[in-house]
Design a protein around this motif. Sequence first.
Motif, mmCIF file in Angstrom:
data_model
loop_
_atom_site.group_PDB
_atom_site.id
_atom_site.type_symbol
_atom_site.label_atom_id
_atom_site.label_comp_id
_atom_site.label_asym_id
_atom_site.label_seq_id
_atom_site.Cartn_x
_atom_site.Cartn_y
_atom_site.Cartn_z
ATOM 1 N N ASP A 128 0.664 -1.315 0.064
ATOM 2 C CA ASP A 128 -0.147 0.024 -0.079
ATOM 3 C C ASP A 128 0.531 1.263 -0.046
ATOM 4 O O ASP A 128 0.397 2.366 -0.548
ATOM 5 N N ASP A 129 1.993 1.302 0.543
ATOM 6 C CA ASP A 129 2.944 2.332 0.820
ATOM 7 C C ASP A 129 3.355 2.421 -0.803
ATOM 8 O O ASP A 129 3.467 3.624 -1.253
ATOM 9 N N VAL A 130 3.824 1.652 -1.416
ATOM 10 C CA VAL A 130 4.129 1.627 -2.876
ATOM 11 C C VAL A 130 3.167 2.251 -3.672
ATOM 12 O O VAL A 130 3.474 3.182 -4.614
ATOM 13 N N VAL A 131 1.942 1.678 -3.569
ATOM 14 C CA VAL A 131 0.948 2.409 -4.578
ATOM 15 C C VAL A 131 0.534 3.715 -4.218
ATOM 16 O O VAL A 131 0.409 4.379 -5.132
ATOM 17 N N TYR A 132 0.734 4.091 -2.784
ATOM 18 C CA TYR A 132 0.589 5.505 -2.718
ATOM 19 C C TYR A 132 1.573 6.405 -3.357
ATOM 20 O O TYR A 132 1.272 7.446 -3.791
ATOM 21 N N ASN A 133 2.797 6.196 -3.159
ATOM 22 C CA ASN A 133 3.961 6.589 -3.767
ATOM 23 C C ASN A 133 3.850 6.956 -5.106
ATOM 24 O O ASN A 133 3.960 7.858 -5.750
ATOM 25 N N VAL A 134 3.369 5.806 -5.858
ATOM 26 C CA VAL A 134 3.442 5.672 -7.394
ATOM 27 C C VAL A 134 2.129 6.774 -7.703
ATOM 28 O O VAL A 134 2.306 7.655 -8.702
ATOM 29 N N GLN A 135 0.867 6.756 -7.071
ATOM 30 C CA GLN A 135 -0.019 7.490 -7.416
ATOM 31 C C GLN A 135 0.042 9.112 -7.243
ATOM 32 O O GLN A 135 -0.241 9.942 -8.066
ATOM 33 N N GLU A 136 0.649 9.330 -5.877
ATOM 34 C CA GLU A 136 0.597 10.720 -5.272
ATOM 35 C C GLU A 136 1.804 11.382 -5.345
ATOM 36 O O GLU A 136 1.875 12.524 -5.145
ATOM 37 N N HIS A 137 2.877 10.571 -5.435
ATOM 38 C CA HIS A 137 4.155 11.137 -5.166
ATOM 39 C C HIS A 137 4.830 11.003 -6.692
ATOM 40 O O HIS A 137 5.391 12.074 -7.396
ATOM 41 N N TRP A 138 5.274 9.907 -7.091
ATOM 42 C CA TRP A 138 6.212 9.690 -8.213
ATOM 43 C C TRP A 138 5.393 10.092 -9.467
ATOM 44 O O TRP A 138 6.121 11.038 -10.203
ATOM 45 N N LYS A 139 4.195 9.932 -9.884
ATOM 46 C CA LYS A 139 3.642 10.190 -11.128
ATOM 47 C C LYS A 139 3.393 11.679 -11.276
ATOM 48 O O LYS A 139 3.752 12.179 -12.222
ATOM 49 N N PRO A 140 2.797 12.241 -10.226
ATOM 50 C CA PRO A 140 2.402 13.706 -10.341
ATOM 51 C C PRO A 140 3.745 14.564 -10.029
ATOM 52 O O PRO A 140 3.746 15.631 -10.443
ATOM 53 N N ILE A 141 4.702 14.129 -9.570
ATOM 54 C CA ILE A 141 5.868 15.036 -8.765
ATOM 55 C C ILE A 141 7.210 14.475 -9.367
ATOM 56 O O ILE A 141 7.876 15.213 -10.057
ATOM 57 N N SER A 142 7.602 13.543 -8.708
ATOM 58 C CA SER A 142 9.099 13.102 -9.143
ATOM 59 C C SER A 142 9.529 12.562 -10.369
ATOM 60 O O SER A 142 10.453 12.774 -10.851
ATOM 61 N N ALA A 143 8.588 11.439 -10.858
ATOM 62 C CA ALA A 143 8.954 10.835 -11.892
ATOM 63 C C ALA A 143 8.525 11.491 -13.180
ATOM 64 O O ALA A 143 8.929 11.426 -14.254
ATOM 65 N N GLY A 144 7.273 12.391 -13.084
ATOM 66 C CA GLY A 144 6.661 13.128 -13.853
ATOM 67 C C GLY A 144 6.258 12.192 -15.376
ATOM 68 O O GLY A 144 5.531 11.359 -15.358
ATOM 69 N N VAL A 145 7.134 12.673 -16.474
ATOM 70 C CA VAL A 145 6.610 12.149 -17.626
ATOM 71 C C VAL A 145 7.100 10.769 -17.947
ATOM 72 O O VAL A 145 6.793 9.864 -18.856
ATOM 73 N N ALA A 146 8.032 10.380 -17.085
ATOM 74 C CA ALA A 146 8.511 9.019 -16.956
ATOM 75 C C ALA A 146 7.168 7.833 -16.737
ATOM 76 O O ALA A 146 7.522 6.641 -17.165
ATOM 77 N N LEU A 147 6.340 8.343 -15.975
ATOM 78 C CA LEU A 147 5.131 7.469 -15.824
ATOM 79 C C LEU A 147 3.772 7.960 -16.448
ATOM 80 O O LEU A 147 2.843 7.730 -16.035
ATOM 81 N N LYS A 148 3.742 8.552 -17.535
ATOM 82 C CA LYS A 148 2.726 9.116 -18.287
ATOM 83 C C LYS A 148 1.871 8.253 -18.840
ATOM 84 O O LYS A 148 0.614 8.372 -18.934
ATOM 85 N N ALA A 149 2.503 6.975 -19.114
ATOM 86 C CA ALA A 149 1.548 5.783 -19.639
ATOM 87 C C ALA A 149 1.054 5.238 -18.790
ATOM 88 O O ALA A 149 0.519 3.974 -19.086
ATOM 89 N N LEU A 150 1.300 5.339 -17.301
ATOM 90 C CA LEU A 150 0.682 4.379 -16.253
ATOM 91 C C LEU A 150 -0.952 4.601 -16.315
ATOM 92 O O LEU A 150 -1.538 5.564 -16.148
ATOM 93 N N LYS A 151 -1.337 3.245 -16.210
ATOM 94 C CA LYS A 151 -2.884 3.309 -16.314
ATOM 95 C C LYS A 151 -3.416 2.954 -14.892
ATOM 96 O O LYS A 151 -4.345 3.856 -14.518
#
Length: 559
Positions: free
Chosen positions: A143-166
Motif C-alpha cells: 500500500d505504501d508503494v501504491v500511494y507513492n506511485v499515485q501521489e508522489h512519483w507520477k505527479p511530482i518526482s517521476a513526471g513524464v516517465a510514468l505518463k503511460a501508467l494506467k
Amino acid sequence: MRKSRGLSRRQFLYRSAGGALAASTTLAGAAGWLVSPTRANAAGATNAGGAGTITGGTPRRGGTLVASWGGLEPQALFVPGGGGSSPFMTSTKILERLLKIDEKLAFQPVLATDVRASGDFRTYTVSLRKNVLWHDGKPFTADDVVYNVQEHWKPISAGVALKALKRVSALDAHTVKLEFSTPVPEFFFKSILAGQYQVLVPKHLYAGKDIITNPLNNAPVGTGPWKYGQWVRGSHVAYSRNEQYWNNAQPYPDKLIIRWWSDPASRSAALETGELAVAFSNPVPARDIDRLVKTGKIAVETKGYENAAWAVTIEFNQRREHVRRREVRQAILHAIDRKFIIDTIYFGRGKPAVSPIFRSNPLFFTDDVPKYPFDPAKARALLDTAGLPRKNGSRFTVNLVAAAWFEENAKLGQYVKQALQDIGITVKLDSLDRATSLKRIYGDYDYDIAISNFTAPLELVPVVTQFYTTDGIVKGAAFRNATGYSNPAMDALVDRLTVETDNAKRITLAHDFARLASTDVPHVPLVEMESFTLSRTNVRRATTSANVQGDALADVWLA
C-alpha cells in the motif's frame, strides 16, 4: 564471469542492462552488467594509496561519520521531486528506493527483491522485501508503494516517465502490479525504480496531506539505515543508527552527521584536521586535490558518479530576442573555448562535452553529432550573415546569469562574458547565489543566457530529455526545460524513445536525439566535469553506488 557470446560490446552492454533483477534478498545479489566485467572487477579492488577510497578489511561498528559535499545547506531535508543536490543528499539516508545501481553499474535490490515484465512490456510485477519497518515501527507494505506511485512519483518526482501508467495495485501485502497503456522498456522501468527522486515516504503519515508542504519533509520518517535526529540550521543534520533496519548488519557507525561549510577552503581545512571524514561531489576546488592527497591523510576517488555525471551548461532562453535564433546560438558556441575552460577553471579535471549524452554513458553515447569548435572568426561571420552587424561596437546586449553555487560557475560566467564581448556581444553579467539563481532561471525565466549545471543518469528519459521536450517546461521546477524550447520533431522522437523495447532501435533513437539536440542547441553541456570524492584514509567503502551523493551510506565503516 559473463561472456558476450559474440555480441558487439555495445550490444552486450545494453542486453545485459535489461537482464532480470536478481531475486536475492541481500545487497549482494547481482542484477546484470552495464559495463565490461574487467572494469567492474577493477572498480571493487582495494586501493591502499591516495588515488582512491580504501575498500578492504572487515567492517567494524562504532564511531561517528561526518559527511559533506561541494554545496550548501538544503531548503528542506526532503524535497518531493528533487530540489537539487542538497536535499537529495540529506533525504536519501532516511528514505529508500525500490532498487539501486551499484558501483559496478548493476541493478541491486533495496526495498524490491524482484521486478518482472510481461511479454508485451505493458505490465510489471514488483515483489517487495518482507519484515521492513518504518522508523515509527509501522510495517512497510505494498500500500505504501501504491500511494507513492499515485501521489508522489507520477505527479511530482517521476513526471513524464510514468505518463503511460494506467493503474497500480497491491496484489497482496508484498506484491505490486503496474499496468501501462504503452510498452515500457525494462531498463527504463528499472531506472525509474532506482531513480534519483523515486524514494518512498510512509502512506500512513502522508495520505490526505499535501506532500509538498508536509512538515515531515524537515524530519523525515523512512525505512533507511539512518533515523532523523536533529537539524541545527546553519550547521548540520544529525542521524542515528536505525536499530531495526532490515539489513541488521548495517549501518556500521553509531551516528552520521551531514555538515555544511560555507566555502571550499573551510571544507579543505576540515578534511585536513579530521573534522570532516568524507565529502562528495567536488567538495574543494580541483587545484587543492593534489595538496590534500600529499598529506597522506586524504584519498581521492572519481568512481561513484557513473549514474550522475555532472556537466556545466549554457542555456539560451527561447523567449528572448536574438538568442531564440538557432544560428545565433550556434555562433555563440563557436566563440567559447572549452579547452581553455577545462585547463584554466577546472585545472584539467574535465572533458569537452559532445552532446547531452556524455562519454561516461556506455549505453547511448555517440560522437556523431554536430560540433562547435572554438573559432571566433566563424562566430563573427555567422552573426554578420544573421543580420546582426556591429553598430557602435556592439551587435546586441544579453543578460547572462551565472548560477554561482559553484565557484567555477562564477568564473565561467566571467569567461563567457569576455568571449562574447570579443565577438561584439555586450554582456550584463549577474553571478547569483543558489536561491536567486533558481528563481531567476527556473522560476521567472529572467535571463537571456544562463550558466547552470545538471547531472545525467544512464537512462535518458526523463532526466536528460526533459530539458528538450515541451512537457519538460514546468514553471518553477528546477533543472528542467527553462529555455522554453519546443520542437514537435523532438517531442515525437522522445515519445518513440520512451516506448521502444528493442534495444538496438532504442540506441538508434538515442543517437537521433543527441544529433537534434546538438543541432538546435537550446541547452548545451559545455564541460563534462570530473566528479570526485575526498575522504580520510580511515573511511572504508564510501563509494559503493553509481550515484554516491544519494547513497544511503549503509556500507561505510570507520577503520
